[in-house]
Design an enzyme around this catalytic site. Structure first.
Site, PDB file in Angstrom:
ATOM      1  N   SER A 121       0.821  -1.220   0.000  1.00 45.29           N
ATOM      2  CA  SER A 121       0.000   0.000   0.000  1.00 45.29           C
ATOM      3  C   SER A 121       0.855   1.269   0.000  1.00 45.29           C
ATOM      4  CB  SER A 121      -0.876   0.002   1.256  1.00 45.29           C
ATOM      5  OG  SER A 121      -1.416   1.283   1.493  1.00 45.29           O
ATOM      6  N   TYR A 145      -2.269   5.539  -4.232  1.00 44.17           N
ATOM      7  CA  TYR A 145      -3.300   6.560  -4.093  1.00 44.17           C
ATOM      8  C   TYR A 145      -2.720   7.778  -4.784  1.00 44.17           C
ATOM      9  CZ  TYR A 145      -5.878   4.032  -0.434  1.00 44.17           C
ATOM     10  OH  TYR A 145      -6.626   3.135   0.270  1.00 44.17           O
ATOM     11  N   THR A 171      -5.806   2.610  -6.782  1.00 47.72           N
ATOM     12  CA  THR A 171      -7.053   2.457  -6.022  1.00 47.72           C
ATOM     13  C   THR A 171      -7.934   3.664  -6.302  1.00 47.72           C
ATOM     14  OG1 THR A 171      -6.066   1.063  -4.338  1.00 47.72           O
ATOM     15  CG2 THR A 171      -8.045   2.272  -3.694  1.00 47.72           C
ATOM     16  N   LYS A 261      -8.196  -0.729  -9.037  1.00 43.13           N
ATOM     17  CA  LYS A 261      -8.848  -1.386  -7.896  1.00 43.13           C
ATOM     18  C   LYS A 261      -9.993  -0.515  -7.375  1.00 43.13           C
ATOM     19  CE  LYS A 261      -7.732  -3.097  -3.230  1.00 43.13           C
ATOM     20  NZ  LYS A 261      -8.267  -2.117  -2.274  1.00 43.13           N
ATOM     21  N   HIS A 285     -13.499  -1.940  -1.230  1.00 41.64           N
ATOM     22  CA  HIS A 285     -12.539  -1.589  -0.190  1.00 41.64           C
ATOM     23  C   HIS A 285     -12.876  -2.317   1.125  1.00 41.64           C
ATOM     24  CE1 HIS A 285      -9.294   1.551  -0.050  1.00 41.64           C
ATOM     25  NE2 HIS A 285      -9.290   1.211   1.227  1.00 41.64           N
ATOM     26  N   ASP A 316     -12.282  -8.806  -4.526  1.00 39.99           N
ATOM     27  CA  ASP A 316     -11.958  -8.937  -3.098  1.00 39.99           C
ATOM     28  C   ASP A 316     -13.139  -8.456  -2.267  1.00 39.99           C
ATOM     29  OD1 ASP A 316     -11.880  -6.148  -2.555  1.00 39.99           O
ATOM     30  OD2 ASP A 316      -9.710  -6.030  -2.601  1.00 39.99           O
ATOM     31  N   GLY A 339      -7.825  -9.304   2.270  1.00 40.19           N
ATOM     32  CA  GLY A 339      -7.232  -8.282   3.128  1.00 40.19           C
ATOM     33  C   GLY A 339      -7.211  -8.750   4.573  1.00 40.19           C
TER      34      GLY A 339
HETATM   35  C1  FNR Z   1      -7.527  -1.875   3.475  1.00 33.60           C
HETATM   36  N1  FNR Z   1      -7.666  -1.727   2.096  1.00 33.60           N
HETATM   37  C2  FNR Z   1      -6.823  -0.903   1.410  1.00 33.60           C
HETATM   38  N2  FNR Z   1      -6.898  -0.811   0.046  1.00 33.60           N
HETATM   39  C3  FNR Z   1      -6.045  -0.038  -0.649  1.00 33.60           C
HETATM   40  O1  FNR Z   1      -6.135   0.012  -1.873  1.00 33.60           O
HETATM   41  N3  FNR Z   1      -5.078   0.679   0.010  1.00 33.60           N
HETATM   42  C4  FNR Z   1      -4.935   0.656   1.361  1.00 33.60           C
HETATM   43  O2  FNR Z   1      -4.047   1.294   1.911  1.00 33.60           O
HETATM   44  C5  FNR Z   1      -5.852  -0.139   2.098  1.00 33.60           C
HETATM   45  N4  FNR Z   1      -5.774  -0.196   3.462  1.00 33.60           N
HETATM   46  C6  FNR Z   1      -6.563  -1.080   4.165  1.00 33.60           C
HETATM   47  C7  FNR Z   1      -6.398  -1.209   5.536  1.00 33.60           C
HETATM   48  C8  FNR Z   1      -7.132  -2.156   6.232  1.00 33.60           C
HETATM   49  C9  FNR Z   1      -6.918  -2.321   7.700  1.00 33.60           C
HETATM   50  C10 FNR Z   1      -8.071  -2.981   5.545  1.00 33.60           C
HETATM   51  C11 FNR Z   1      -8.870  -4.028   6.269  1.00 33.60           C
HETATM   52  C12 FNR Z   1      -8.261  -2.820   4.186  1.00 33.60           C
HETATM   53  C13 FNR Z   1      -8.672  -2.541   1.368  1.00 33.60           C
HETATM   54  C14 FNR Z   1      -8.072  -3.900   0.988  1.00 33.60           C
HETATM   55  O3  FNR Z   1      -7.056  -3.749   0.024  1.00 33.60           O
HETATM   56  C15 FNR Z   1      -9.137  -4.842   0.402  1.00 33.60           C
HETATM   57  O4  FNR Z   1      -9.836  -4.209  -0.642  1.00 33.60           O
HETATM   58  C16 FNR Z   1     -10.144  -5.332   1.450  1.00 33.60           C
HETATM   59  O5  FNR Z   1      -9.495  -5.581   2.686  1.00 33.60           O
HETATM   60  C17 FNR Z   1     -10.818  -6.616   0.975  1.00 33.60           C
HETATM   61  O6  FNR Z   1     -11.780  -7.045   1.872  1.00 33.60           O
HETATM   62  P1  FNR Z   1     -11.515  -8.188   2.997  1.00 33.60           P
HETATM   63  O7  FNR Z   1     -10.718  -9.299   2.342  1.00 33.60           O
HETATM   64  O8  FNR Z   1     -10.757  -7.513   4.091  1.00 33.60           O
HETATM   65  O9  FNR Z   1     -12.892  -8.579   3.385  1.00 33.60           O
END
Ligand code: FNR
Length: 391
Positions: A121, A145, A171, A261, A285, A316, A339
């Site tokens: 990330s 980002y 993202t 994404k 997300h 996801d 995630g």
């Molecule tokens: C995320 N996610 C996320 N996505 C992204 O593109 N950049 C990021 O920095 C983050 N940070 C982040 C922190 C935390 C604590 C979580 C739980 C999630 C979203 C992540 O990439 C993903 O899309 C989701 O976590 C998918 O869902 P599940 O598998 O957690 O149910």
């Protein structure tokens, strides 16, 4: 704690009692202070979408084929021209060192051990260099980002390319921060600072506290920002004026695979591909952004239909077992990302916990494929869903 030679630690003993991602989540909950667990586990608003994601996958109905030779199961799958051991990868998670001091380094090593891709990330709490060095041969992708400062964004992207990050993931679903009520109520800031009222909660987790105090202070390793609430932080960095023209620009500065994404609409998926994306991730997300967003399981068929077979489509959100991965493949996804599952693993037991989460998904997928009569992931087809879905 004293460790006798040849004896396993209490943490690894506890890990052996976990058999599902839900077990890992329970262990994570027990071993982590509440504000940290909530930051990871929580979602936007009243968390309807978080529940929707998981319930959609839990509700899947499978229609197996029988009397097929499933003595050898091959879970191998392609990700943008590279073969992985399984059709899942580790999704980008900001500030992973909140979960465990080894954070992103443990995550990338787990991905290498599992033979699956890892997306780092922009909000990483470990430097891009350190993650590259921790597992140079892992299939490392970088998630971007887009910031208001385009010059800094471009420099970061070029730096990622130099360090061998193979794919760039834009993202797109965070033009502004979602409303994270648990964080607001806990007074959670990023990087974390602990209000006095949290002290009692931290004291309940002496092992976590000792580990955290003994490690480098937490911070954003790729950004230069001050501390603040989640929304405040994100809104300081993120650029809500970002459009598809910026994707075209990114295509011009990044020669490797480009992934978008956070796509849920078929029309957006088509436009992303038209602007040069090689793959899209159907994602809300993890239910952390738009409240009441559609479950990703429900959005997947429309996106797959819109982009056709030439573009890779991943999904996801809510995937918690090998069965869910098999269902996603049958419903038209080339692969999935997870995630929270690996982050629960990190909280429960560091790198070993993340590997354990991955192995649960891997062995569960092998078993489901055998029971479905699908010796290879290519044999997971829409006819195995009841009622059949478009694929
Ligand atoms: C995320 N996610 C996320 N996505 C992204 O593109 N950049 C990021 O920095 C983050 N940070 C982040 C922190 C935390 C604590 C979580 C739980 C999630 C979203 C992540 O990439 C993903 O899309 C989701 O976590 C998918 O869902 P599940 O598998 O957690 O149910």
């Amino acid at each position: 704690m004293i460790q006798w030679p040849g004896r396993r630690s209490a943490a690894s003993d506890a890990l052996t009692t976990t058999h599902t991602i839900a077990d890992l989540r329970t262990l994570a909950h027990r071993s982590t202070p509440r504000p940290i667990f909530d930051f990871i586990d929580g979602g936007a608003g009243d968390e309807v979408t978080v529940r929707r994601n998981t319930e959609a996958f839990r509700g899947v109905s499978l229609l197996p084929r029988v009397l097929r030779d499933v003595s050898r199961i091959d879970t191998g799958a392609n990700f943008l021209g590279t073969r992985a051991g399984s059709p899942f990868g580790l999704a980008p998670v900001g500030m992973t060192r909140l979960a465990h001091p080894d954070g992103e380094l443990a995550a990338v090593r787990a991905a290498r051990e599992l033979g699956v891709p890892y997306i780092l990330s922009t909000m990483t709490s470990s430097s891009l260099e350190a993650v590259a060095q921790a597992a140079p041969e892992a299939d490392r992708w970088f998630q971007l980002y887009l910031w208001k400062d385009r010059v800094a964004s471009e420099a970061l992207v070029r730096h990622a390319a130099e360090l061998g990050y193979r794919a760039l993931v834009l993202t797109a679903d965070v033009p502004v921060a979602g409303q994270r009520l648990r964080d607001a109520r806990n007074g959670m800031t990023l990087p974390p600072s602990f209000p006095l009222r949290s002290a009692a909660r931290l004291a309940l987790h002496p092992r976590w506290l000792a580990r955290t105090l003994a490690s480098e202070p937490l911070g954003f390793a790729a950004l230069d920002v001050e501390r603040g609430g989640f929304a405040e932080q994100s809104n300081r960095i993120l650029d809500p004026s970002t459009t598809f023209d910026d994707l075209t620009w990114m295509r011009s500065i990044w020669s490797g695979p480009l992934v978008v994404k956070g796509v849920l609409s078929p029309a957006d998926a088509t436009e992303a591909v038209r602007r040069g994306a090689d793959a899209v991730i159907v994602s809300n997300h993890g239910g952390r952004q738009l409240e009441n967003a559609v479950a990703t399981w429900d959005a997947l068929p429309g996106v797959r239909d819109a982009v056709g077979d030439r573009t890779e489509v991943y999904v996801d959100g809510g995937i918690r077992s090998g069965t869910h991965i098999a269902a996603a493949r049958a419903a038209g996804a080339d692969a999935v990302f997870v995630g929270r599952p690996y982050v629960y693993g990190l909280m429960a037991g560091g790198e070993a916990g993340a590997v354990r989460a991955g192995r649960m998904l891997q062995t569960g997928l092998e078993r489901t494929m055998a029971l479905l009569g699908a010796p290879a992931v290519e044999n997971l087809v829409p006819e195995m869903l009841a009622p059949p879905r478009m694929g």
